[in-house]
Design a protein around this motif. Structure first.
Motif, short mmCIF file in Angstrom:
data_model
loop_
_atom_site.label_atom_id
_atom_site.label_comp_id
_atom_site.label_asym_id
_atom_site.label_seq_id
_atom_site.Cartn_x
_atom_site.Cartn_y
_atom_site.Cartn_z
N TYR B 112 11.28 -19.08 48.57
CA TYR B 112 10.37 -18.80 47.45
C TYR B 112 10.13 -20.00 46.54
N HIS B 116 5.54 -24.08 48.16
CA HIS B 116 4.84 -23.28 47.17
C HIS B 116 5.86 -22.49 46.36
N ASP B 118 7.00 -19.62 43.94
CA ASP B 118 6.57 -18.29 43.51
C ASP B 118 6.99 -18.10 42.05
N TYR B 121 9.24 -14.90 41.16
CA TYR B 121 10.60 -15.04 41.65
C TYR B 121 11.33 -16.08 40.80
N ARG B 271 3.06 -6.06 42.87
CA ARG B 271 3.62 -6.52 44.14
C ARG B 271 4.66 -5.51 44.57
#
Lengths: 696, 351
Positions: B112, B116, B118, B121, B271
């Protein structure tokens, strides 16, 4: 984050799960590890049972229809209107012009109150619920044979069984957690026999899969019993000591030799003999059945045949040995136990029995009606011909679940007054005059009774959403405004009243359910620890009765005009009329559209390709949906799940019912299939004027 | 201050009480005498520390089952959408998690936060402190020992404690952990020789108590050498109930889906946990289902955990926590499959 132990709101397995609550919102679900049913597992619906609760579609305030449009109102307005209208219709046309549908999705306490409301407040026995459409044949059939219509064993016994005979149940998809126990039993060496026209997932694990023609179950079971008698495998001691009426039954049984049965069912005579031997010779044999047995015009006879089979072999009244109807809804067992039926009070005490009626009259201080009321199917019929004027529908969606929907739609349109009480707007509420918003399972207390008769505590996790109220509060307030006092401090007080009036629930009180995982009825008094298996030493009615049954073909066999046999059912990712699961992202995505399962040979003959559109029509209507070409379905039979409003299978189904139980024949009707695929057109890309597109 | 300390058992609740002043304390508690679950701790003395693996794994606190991401609102007089970030900023301390879950965090972080990043998170991860406890008595479903992800860790933890009977051996592994201990330094003392000896003994006895010894390297090798036949994967797929439990419960699985919900006050984007075990997970435009056959999905899960994870993130996609063994209705969990494959390999050799 808090985690609250509660019961899954989907199927009858009654799995224990934790709702995760953070800042007054539900943020997740996890399985209970020590629960005797699910033991740390859940199916996909259980794992996603939290999401729909806060869905924006939830009904948040009462609504009243003004000039054809539903408008927001206050609770006071709505309840006053309902009370006034019901009162008026009752006075004008008599109490029997009102019909009530209780709900297998609601708690025992709510079903009990609804039953009390119908009988004491309105003065009618016209109360029914969706058990009519799933297991009314079981409730009736087993009550006469054994004296009690419920699963005789517990789910946790399955893993130790030696023979599992599953007939007309797609267990791994519809009761996944019971399917898990069956699979474990097979891993431990049990023999699994499945009888189902479709090659369902559970059939993949079967040692023997009998693919009888739809609607020939009586013949199949009679054939098996005939072999048992002929090969001398009858438990004569059991038959002599614990049952009656065997001789008359045997007379009829003689006619069903396996060879005759082969001609009716299409199952090889040898397979019938094999199954008879395997089932009869092992003591720890469990028989399971579900909708494949009950949803026929011979539903009660099918159930009786199953009962006869277990009595013939003495496979009942012991652990890991019995007859097990798998109930569909989370609380359909409880809704029946609570007397949400036109002919019985709670605990199956009949309304025609003066002693029972007297008891309830004294407790409720009202004169109660004597004649049994209308069943769900009769209510729709009476609504159609105009003699039923008003209906009050709690947590049920007949406009997807009942057979011959076009007819039901007209019936509901003809009603003078329709009240719908639900958590989501649905197909039925579109016709309502008043909508009362109810709270979901996460927002209230109460008890659910699962398929193995386990009464479990439902615990409130969050406050009701919007202005919604728990169903029991709504019923109480409505009753109060109709002049009959119903005041309870909480659901535990309602449970006390249930225990007082219902012998089988006599010792079931909320504080006893607090620790552990509930109690299995019959539980007669406060010291009773529940009953894991029924009919030990003695049947509930004394002696078990062999009831003579005979094979009757389905009501609407295929013919030249409608050459296919349609059978309906459920699929794993959807649940019934889909009000909850279609508001759950993952479940909705998995099966977004309806389909018809068709055998590859039939498909080829009709020129139908996989995933192409077809039209399915019956004498009652037609629907358009995608074809799914698969070997799961045998030749001559097509299968359609009934969840989808866009292509509702119940537009096609036959409303013919079993004469005794009034259960409609969902599993067999004649249909025609036509391909809708058009010859492919080649799509040309229009020429583009590039000059015009240039940005200036 | 050294990174190894001793905490008297009597002082534990005081220490946790002080930590709780700044953070939400989450730990294993007995629920109505039925199950042990991780939830907010009300009464610290009720913590149950000899618990088996919790369902689901503690990943639910940094990658939750249901996470509101943002809210979009269009005021009637403005043309632009007004967007509010809803990421969770609660500071938490999770007490009593196991070494396997801490090892899983390492890989989750790689997934995560590397490349990239997140943000949701990252935010939760930054705000969460883990106090892990060494397993003195591993459950019958555990097999971390073969993977080096338990029963105790050398590094990667915030704070690791070992139960030595009347006291805890506390190890500090991160600056955040050090801060938490330092603020209460008077509760701790330096370990002596006997403490080290006792700790070593606990490690030894714990290692000896494992029921399962599973060598995933061997299984990986079998798959890579194409010794696992297709009919084996067919058999696995036939037993799958499509519940998604393995993915939901796994401390390392990362599948999610994003959906929008239109409320009267605006649109909320959320999500949710999802699972690659579902055919719709990879549905493409036009409704094509590239993984409609169940066998493709179950096989992919195993390939992902055993082949792709080691290649991409440098460790198996399994930490041996045994949660899938508990939750899988079809008994096709990692441990059962590995045992089965090992059995097959042996019977192959004998032929």
């Amino acid at each position: 984050m808090n985690k609250i132990l509660t019961v899954c709101p989907y199927c009858g397995c009654g799995c224990g799960l934790y709702l995760h609550v953070e800042n007054g919102k539900i943020v997740g679900v996890s399985p209970s590890r020590s629960h005797p049913v699910n033991r740390g597992s859940l199916c996909v619906k259980g794992w996603n049972a939290y999401e729909f609760v806060a869905h924006p579609d939830r009904l948040k305030y009462p609504m009243i229809r003004h000039n054809g449009e539903l408008k927001r109102s206050t609770w006071n307005e709505a309840l006053t209107l309902v009370a006034a209208r019901l009162d008026e219709i009752k006075r004008k046309h008599g109490p029997d012009s009102i019909g009530i549908l209780s709900s297998a999705k609601c708690t025992n306490e709510e079903n009990y109150l609804m039953m009390k409301f119908a009988r004491a407040v309105l003065g009618t026995n016209n109360i029914d619920h969706c058990a009519r459409l799933c297991h009314s044949s079981t409730v009736g059939g087993l009550a006469t044979a054994f004296g009690s219509g419920a699963m005789t064993n517990s789910i946790s016994e399955i893993t130790d069984a030696k023979v599992l005979f599953v007939i007309g149940s797609n267990t791994t998809e519809q009761h996944p957690i019971i399917g898990m126990h069956m699979l474990e039993a097979v891993d431990r060496g049990a023999t699994l026999i499945v009888a189902d026209p479709r090659r369902t997932k559970i059939a993949e694990f079967a040692h023997i899969h009998l693919r009888q023609k739809s609607g020939t179950d009586v013949a199949l079971l009679m054939g098996i019993m005939n072999s048992i008698v002929n090969e001398g495998l009858v438990d004569t001691d059991f038959v002599r000591r614990r049952t009656e009426n065997f001789d008359t039954f045997e007379e009829v049984l003689r006619r069903y030799s396996p060879d005759v049965v082969e001609g009716i069912t299409g199952v090889k005579a040898n397979d019938i003999r094999r199954v008879a031997r395997i089932y009869a010779m092992e003591k720890r044999s469990m028989l399971f059945y579900a909708m494949g047995i009950t949803q026929h015009i011979t539903g009660v006879d099918n159930v009786r045949a199953c009962a006869n089979l277990v009595m013939l072999t003495g496979h009942i009244g012991l652990p890991m040995s019995g007859l097990n109807p798998l109930r569909g809804q989370n609380n359909v067992q409880g809704a029946c136990d609570m007397g949400g039926l036109p002919n019985v009070y709670s605990g199956y005490q009949t309304v025609t029995d003066p002693r029972a009626r007297k008891k309830f009259e004294m407790a409720w201080r009202r004169k109660l009606p004597e004649r049994p009321g209308l069943t769900l199917m009769d209510m729709m019929e009476k609504a159609y011909d105009g003699s039923l004027k008003a209906m009050y529908i709690m947590g049920e969606n007949p406009l997807i679940s009942d057979p011959d929907l076009n007819h039901v739609k007209e019936a509901l349109e003809r009603l003078e007054f329709l009240v719908v009480q639900d958590i989501f707007p649905n197909e039925t509420s579109e016709y309502a005059d008043v909508i009362l918003p109810a709270s979901s399972y996460a927002e209230k207390d109460g008890t659910f009774t699962n398929t193995e008769r386990r009464v479990q505590l439902l615990r409130k996790a969050i406050e009701p959403i919007g202005e919604s109220k728990p169903d029991w509060e709504i019923i109480c307030e409505l009753s109060n405004s109709m002049g009959y006092e119903m005041n309870y401090r909480g659901t535990y007080e309602i449970m006390e009243e249930i225990a007082l009036l219902t012998p089988s629930y006599g010792g079931i009180l909320h504080h006893r359910l607090q620790e552990g995982f509930g109690l299995q009825w019959p539980c007669h008094d406060i010291n009773h620890s529940g009953t894991p298996y029924l009919h030990r030493k003695k049947f509930a009615r004394g002696l078990g009765t062999f009831i003579t049954v005979d094979f009757v073909p389905p009501d609407e066999p295929p013919d030249s005009e409608y050459p296919f046999m349609l059978t309906t059912g459920r699929i794993y990712f959807r649940y019934h009329t889909a009000t909850m699961c279609r508001r759950t992202a993952v479940l909705e995505r998995e099966e977004p559209e309806s389909f018809v399962e068709i055998n590859p040979d039939d498909a080829e003959r009709l020129g139908i390709k996989n995933r192409s559109m077809v039209k399915v029509s019956s004498r009652r209507g037609e629907i358009e949906l995608k074809a799914y070409v698969t070997n799961r379905t045998p030749e001559g039979i097509v299968f359609i799940p009934f969840h989808f409003r866009e292509a509702a299978a119940n537009i096609l189904t036959n409303p013919a019912t079993d004469p005794a139980a009034k259960i409609p024949e969902y599993k067999v009707c004649a249909v025609r299939i036509e391909s809708l695929a058009k010859p492919k057109k080649v799509r040309r890309i229009p020429s583009v004027d590039l000059e015009a597109l240039r940005i200036t | 201050m050294k990174n190894e300390l001793i905490l008297d058992k009597n002082n534990l609740s005081y220490w946790l009480r002080q930590i709780r002043k700044n953070r939400e304390l989450i730990g294993p508690l007995m629920n109505d005498g039925n199950d042990i679950v991780f939830k907010s701790v009300d009464r610290i003395h009720e913590l149950v520390l000899d618990c088996p693996a919790s369902l689901p794994s503690p990943k639910e606190f940094i990658f939750p089952q249901y996470e509101p991401m943002l809210r979009m609102r269009q005021a009637s007089n403005v043309k632009r959408q007004e967007i509010t970030d809803l990421s969770d900023e609660t500071k938490r301390v999770i007490f009593g998690v196991r070494s396997c879950d801490i090892s899983a965090l390492g890989l989750l972080d790689k997934f995560y936060l590397e490349g990239h990043k997140d943000p949701y998170y990252a935010e939760r991860r930054r705000n969460t402190l883990f106090i892990s406890i060494v397993c003195n008595d591993p459950a019958p479903t555990c097999f971390c020992i073969g993977l080096g992800t338990g029963p105790y860790l050398e590094k990667g933890f915030d704070i690791q404690i070992t139960d030595l009977g009347d006291r805890y051996f506390v190890q500090i592994g991160s600056p955040e952990g050090a801060k938490t201990v330092k603020a209460m330094s008077f509760l701790f003392r330096r370990p002596q020789k006997t403490d080290y000896e006792d700790q070593y003994e606990v490690f030894l006895s714990s290692k000896a108590r494992f029921h399962k010894r599973i060598n995933l390297k061997g299984i990986r090798q079998m798959i890579l050498e194409e010794k696992v036949k297709d009919d084996f994967w067919q058999w696995v797929a036939g037993r799958c109930f499509e519940c998604g439990g393995c993915v939901y419960d796994c401390p390392l699985c990362t599948c999610f889906t994003v959906t929008d919900r239109e409320y009267p006050y605006g649109i909320e984007r959320i999500r949710l946990w999802d699972a690659c075990m579902f055919k719709g997970f990879t549905r493409m435009a036009g409704g094509v289902l590239p993984n409609e056959a169940m066998v493709k999905r179950t096989k992919r899960w195993y390939y992902h955990k055993l082949i792709h994870y080691p290649e991409k993130l440098g460790g198996f996609g399994c930490v041996g926590c045994g949660r899938c063994t508990i939750t899988c209705p079809g008994k096709i969990d990692m441990a059962s499959i590995a045992t089965k494959l090992k059995g097959l390999a042996i019977s192959e050799e004998e032929k």
